[in-house]
Design an enzyme around this catalytic site. Sequence first.
Site, mmCIF file in Angstrom:
data_model
loop_
_atom_site.group_PDB
_atom_site.id
_atom_site.type_symbol
_atom_site.label_atom_id
_atom_site.label_comp_id
_atom_site.label_asym_id
_atom_site.label_seq_id
_atom_site.Cartn_x
_atom_site.Cartn_y
_atom_site.Cartn_z
ATOM 1 N N ASP A 114 0.741 -1.082 0.005
ATOM 2 C CA ASP A 114 0.109 0.076 0.152
ATOM 3 C C ASP A 114 1.123 1.286 0.006
ATOM 4 O OD1 ASP A 114 -1.390 2.553 1.167
ATOM 5 O OD2 ASP A 114 -3.159 0.791 1.060
ATOM 6 N N ASP A 132 0.587 8.315 -9.289
ATOM 7 C CA ASP A 132 -0.309 7.847 -10.400
ATOM 8 C C ASP A 132 -1.207 6.714 -10.092
ATOM 9 O OD1 ASP A 132 -1.876 7.860 -12.693
ATOM 10 O OD2 ASP A 132 -0.401 6.597 -13.826
#
Length: 259
Positions: A114, A132
């Site tokens: 994560d 992104d």
Amino acid sequence: MPHNSPTPPLVRTRRGRRTLEFVPGDIQSEMLLARPDALVLAYLRAMMGFVLFAPSPVRIVMVGLGGGSLAKFCHRHFPDAHITVIELRADVIALRDAFHVPPDSARFAVVQADAADWLAAHPGSADVLLVDGFDARGLPPRLADTPFYTDCRHALRPGGVLVANVFTYDPRYPDVMDALDTVFAGHTCWFDKVAGNNRIVYALNAPADAVLRRMTALRRRRGIGLGLLNRLAIRAILAWIASRSVLALPHLRATRSRL
């Protein structure tokens, strides 16, 4: 790349192009089979504008692998840089060979994690941080708030630059822009009209005076001032990056990589 999406990735190959889609017809990444390292999508080309502020990064960190377009381009054209790509989804990482993503090596790694947790645990780890990451609803909450951008700034070395892909149609767009501007003390800028509904924001961490002047000029004009000229400017930046990597002497690259 989408985060926390139940939709499996879809790979399509047609007319010399390979695409990655999470919703059929909604292209998330696109690759030319004849030129797998090329940046096809306009917003990805705009993200490379970071060289205006950090022309020779030693460490590049990317949030989101997708089809690996940014990873491949940077791997080819920044041979002295160590590149770490943070990707949440194992099924996206499993497609790396289909999109010609380089194998892990001493200077390149794809990490399943994560991004919010990884960045919080790695302060001072990047000269350039390319963010992104998104899901079907836009920017995930954990990648679009003040605590996240604070961790992004802490992950940057002094003089480092965050490049954030932000959607102008996201309802939280004003809040995201305010958070970036607040966390980075107003040291944010972008080129107008270069990436459709994507706004590519450059945010600088403690820039040097010369870089700050460059950023201030870009912030004032939002680029050269006209969309067409701004797009041509991005093309010129990419051409400069490519020419520099081709002309660099191998022994100079080896010397710099030891620094």
